[in-house]
Write an enzyme that holds these catalytic residues in place. Structure first.
Site, PDB file in Angstrom:
ATOM      1  N   GLY A 100     -45.467  -8.188  23.097  1.00 18.46           N
ATOM      2  CA  GLY A 100     -44.381  -7.542  23.823  1.00 18.46           C
ATOM      3  C   GLY A 100     -44.649  -6.108  24.212  1.00 18.46           C
ATOM      4  N   PHE A 134     -29.515 -10.425  25.149  1.00 18.47           N
ATOM      5  CA  PHE A 134     -30.872 -10.937  25.239  1.00 18.47           C
ATOM      6  C   PHE A 134     -31.494 -10.374  26.514  1.00 18.47           C
ATOM      7  CE2 PHE A 134     -34.466 -13.574  25.801  1.00 18.47           C
ATOM      8  CZ  PHE A 134     -34.787 -14.050  24.545  1.00 18.47           C
ATOM      9  N   VAL A 135     -32.528  -9.550  26.357  1.00 10.90           N
ATOM     10  CA  VAL A 135     -33.067  -8.765  27.463  1.00 10.90           C
ATOM     11  C   VAL A 135     -34.499  -9.193  27.791  1.00 10.90           C
ATOM     12  CG1 VAL A 135     -33.688  -6.414  28.145  1.00 10.90           C
ATOM     13  CG2 VAL A 135     -31.590  -6.819  26.898  1.00 10.90           C
ATOM     14  N   ASP A 188     -35.104  -4.845  17.367  1.00 12.88           N
ATOM     15  CA  ASP A 188     -33.970  -5.758  17.423  1.00 12.88           C
ATOM     16  C   ASP A 188     -33.352  -5.792  16.036  1.00 12.88           C
ATOM     17  OD1 ASP A 188     -32.203  -7.871  17.925  1.00 12.88           O
ATOM     18  OD2 ASP A 188     -33.618  -8.940  19.167  1.00 12.88           O
ATOM     19  N   ASP A 234     -39.625 -10.991  26.951  1.00 12.13           N
ATOM     20  CA  ASP A 234     -39.610 -12.257  27.677  1.00 12.13           C
ATOM     21  C   ASP A 234     -38.525 -13.194  27.189  1.00 12.13           C
ATOM     22  OD1 ASP A 234     -41.269 -14.771  26.047  1.00 12.13           O
ATOM     23  OD2 ASP A 234     -41.203 -12.785  25.158  1.00 12.13           O
TER      24      ASP A 234
END
Length: 193
Positions: A57, A164-165, A115, A171
């Protein structure tokens, strides 16, 4: 099968809401660079930090941040993830472990998002257990969740809502890491796969 993935990816984005523009993303990267440069940019400073990008990520964030850093550094990467269902995660699995050169060093860990914090807490503890002198958790985005996290970021590019981004390295089902801004995927679309 390829047609399904293409259609699914397009549907997810078509129904999504842009929450951070590409311009704000670039301003956040510059903010992180300025913060790190202020800390390590003194010509008299003898520190030589090791920067560890958390794959996959953080690849976009890392790639855009590194050229803006104006101090000597060493770069490497780690690859760690949590397996399990999409909502809860699972145990932490190391795919690429830190090398022994972390001992006695200041480590700057770069990740795309903080997160729930379980993975980054594990990474930080592992680096400290390996003898790192200091671990600086640096994230592009810090998600505002409604519970305490086991680790706090030392440097944050921007804060985002508890959605949820995707985009800028983040992704959904492997899609849309390449977006220059951030988009919130609808919960009903996540359940529809």
């Amino acid at each position: 099968m390829q047609d399904y993935h293409l259609d699914h990816a397009r549907t997810l984005l078509r129904n999504a809401e842009e929450i951070v523009s590409a311009e704000r993303v670039q301003a956040a990267v510059k903010h992180v660079a300025d913060t790190l440069n202020a800390r390590f940019g003194d010509p008299e400073d003898i520190s030589f930090p090791l920067v560890l990008g958390v794959m996959g990520g953080a690849v976009v964030f890392t790639g855009q941040l590194l050229p803006q850093l104006k101090f000597p550094l060493e770069f490497d990467y780690i690859h760690v993830s949590r397996y399990g269902d999409d909502d809860q995660g699972g145990r932490v699995v190391w795919k690429v472990i830190p090398r022994p050169n972390v001992a006695g060093r200041t480590i700057i860990v770069l990740d795309d998002i903080l997160d729930e914090g379980e993975t980054l807490a594990h990474v930080k503890q592992r680096l400290l257990d390996m003898g790192a002198a200091e671990v600086i958790i640096t994230v592009f985005a810090d998600k505002a969740i409604k519970r305490n996290k086991p680790v706090k970021a030392d440097i944050v590019g921007l804060s985002i809502p508890d959605k949820f981004v995707v985009g800028f390295g983040m992704d959904v089902y492997g899609y849309w890491r390449n977006l220059p801004g951030l988009w919130a995927i609808r919960q009903e679309d996540l359940k529809a796969k």
